[in-house]
Write an enzyme that holds these catalytic residues in place. Structure first.
Site, PDB file in Angstrom:
ATOM      1  N   ASP A  67       0.827  -1.209   0.000  1.00  0.00           N
ATOM      2  CA  ASP A  67       0.000   0.000   0.000  1.00  0.00           C
ATOM      3  C   ASP A  67       0.866   1.265   0.000  1.00  0.00           C
ATOM      4  O   ASP A  67       2.076   1.195   0.180  1.00  0.00           O
ATOM      5  CB  ASP A  67      -0.956  -0.008   1.204  1.00  0.00           C
ATOM      6  N   ASN A 136      -7.700  -0.108  13.594  1.00  0.00           N
ATOM      7  CA  ASN A 136      -9.110  -0.408  13.317  1.00  0.00           C
ATOM      8  C   ASN A 136      -9.270  -1.734  12.565  1.00  0.00           C
ATOM      9  O   ASN A 136     -10.332  -2.016  12.017  1.00  0.00           O
ATOM     10  CB  ASN A 136      -9.740   0.734  12.503  1.00  0.00           C
ATOM     11  N   HIS A 138      -7.574  -2.566   9.840  1.00  0.00           N
ATOM     12  CA  HIS A 138      -7.331  -2.534   8.391  1.00  0.00           C
ATOM     13  C   HIS A 138      -6.088  -3.342   8.025  1.00  0.00           C
ATOM     14  O   HIS A 138      -5.168  -3.515   8.823  1.00  0.00           O
ATOM     15  CB  HIS A 138      -7.284  -1.099   7.840  1.00  0.00           C
ATOM     16  N   GLU A 143      -9.917  -0.575   4.464  1.00  0.00           N
ATOM     17  CA  GLU A 143     -10.526   0.011   5.660  1.00  0.00           C
ATOM     18  C   GLU A 143     -11.845  -0.692   6.009  1.00  0.00           C
ATOM     19  O   GLU A 143     -12.452  -1.337   5.147  1.00  0.00           O
ATOM     20  CB  GLU A 143     -10.783   1.503   5.424  1.00  0.00           C
TER      21      GLU A 143
HETATM   22  C1  GLP Z   1      -0.716   1.362   8.248  1.00  0.00           C
HETATM   23  C2  GLP Z   1      -0.484   0.732   6.873  1.00  0.00           C
HETATM   24  C3  GLP Z   1      -0.437  -0.763   6.924  1.00  0.00           C
HETATM   25  C4  GLP Z   1       0.203  -1.189   8.217  1.00  0.00           C
HETATM   26  C5  GLP Z   1      -0.757  -0.864   9.343  1.00  0.00           C
HETATM   27  C6  GLP Z   1      -0.178  -1.111  10.709  1.00  0.00           C
HETATM   28  O1  GLP Z   1      -1.598   2.432   8.144  1.00  0.00           O
HETATM   29  N1  GLP Z   1      -1.483   1.127   5.912  1.00  0.00           N
HETATM   30  O2  GLP Z   1       0.228  -1.275   5.830  1.00  0.00           O
HETATM   31  O3  GLP Z   1       0.464  -2.564   8.188  1.00  0.00           O
HETATM   32  O4  GLP Z   1      -1.242   0.442   9.221  1.00  0.00           O
HETATM   33  O5  GLP Z   1       0.858  -0.219  10.983  1.00  0.00           O
HETATM   34  P1  GLP Z   1       1.838  -0.342  12.206  1.00  0.00           P
HETATM   35  O6  GLP Z   1       2.658  -1.549  11.983  1.00  0.00           O
HETATM   36  O7  GLP Z   1       2.682   0.920  12.148  1.00  0.00           O
HETATM   37  O8  GLP Z   1       1.024  -0.417  13.439  1.00  0.00           O
END
Ligand code: GLP
Length: 239
Positions: A67, A136, A138, A143
């Site tokens: 992403d 959340n 995702h 989302e």
């Molecule tokens: C982010 C990204 C994801 C990521 C997730 C968790 O917004 N879109 O690809 O895996 O949220 O992030 P983190 O590992 O910093 O908690």
């Protein structure tokens, strides 16, 4: 979904790293996807160590991005591209043709989606994907409440905008994300979902033991062979 709980973040990162090394040992040309964000940073360090010690050969591996924040590219500290290039791809000495990454700055985002769909099709699917879990639920930028199949541009949830400050240390006018679709994620041959630290304990519980619902996208992986790998802190609400 299978759950593996490791004693701390270091053990978690190393064990997920060993799964990637095993995959590349068995299939050197694997198509691998590793999420941006904070959670896989320890994994990236461990993979660099494996590369430096010549315990894993990355010369034939292919990497695809999960992403990106729409509007951002490498020059923005905290973008997915900057994170993964600096924390993994450059230290692994990958060649540019081994990397397929979303360009969040392309004004033609449909073209970006099509590019990724093609890479996945040409490689007959993703061999191994490492996902983080958003606060959340995702996955990538899939989302809550959104149904995606292939690569798609998705409006960001308020929670995601709120959490984004941790990557950029300031508020950016972020509106949407570009992401691989849920079907592409669910069809990956090996799915590893990573979560670490106390702040993920509730969403980890909802992911494993909550209702299967696209209101919590990570719960949709209950229907797959995904392996949820967590440290003790993130797994402490699991019964
Ligand atoms: C982010 C990204 C994801 C990521 C997730 C968790 O917004 N879109 O690809 O895996 O949220 O992030 P983190 O590992 O910093 O908690």
């Amino acid at each position: 979904m299978k759950v593996e709980i490791y004693k701390d973040y270091e053990a978690l990162s190393q064990q997920v790293g060993m799964k990637i090394a095993k995959q590349l040992n068995e299939k050197p040309h694997s198509l691998i996807c590793i999420a941006g964000g904070d959670t896989p940073l320890g994994l990236c360090n461990f993979l660099i160590q494996l590369h430096q010690e010549k315990r894993c050969d990355f010369t034939n591996a292919m990497f695809i991005s999960l992403d990106e924040w729409v509007g951002l590219g490498y020059e923005t500290q905290g973008s997915c591209k900057q994170t993964l290039y600096d924390s993994l791809f450059t230290p692994l000495e990958l060649k540019e043709n081994q990397i397929h990454f979303f360009d969040g700055k392309n004004t033609n985002l449909e073209e970006e989606c099509e590019k990724m769909n093609q890479v996945i099709e040409e490689n007959h699917g993703i061999d191994l994907i490492v996902l983080g879990i958003g606060m959340n639920g995702h996955l990538g930028f899939n989302e809550p409440g959104i149904r995606t199949e292939k690569a798609t541009v998705v409006p960001l949830a308020d929670k995601t905008k709120e959490v984004s400050v941790k990557y950029f240390h300031k508020e950016l006018p972020l509106v949407s994300g570009i992401t691989l679709g849920m079907d592409q994620i669910k069809e990956a041959k090996t799915i590893i979902l990573m979560a670490a630290s106390d702040k993920k304990k509730e969403i980890v519980k909802a992911t494993v033991q909550g209702a299967v619902s696209n209101q919590v996208p990570s719960s949709l992986l209950q229907e797959t062979q995904a392996i949820l790998c967590v440290d003790e802190e993130a797994g402490k609400e699991l019964v």
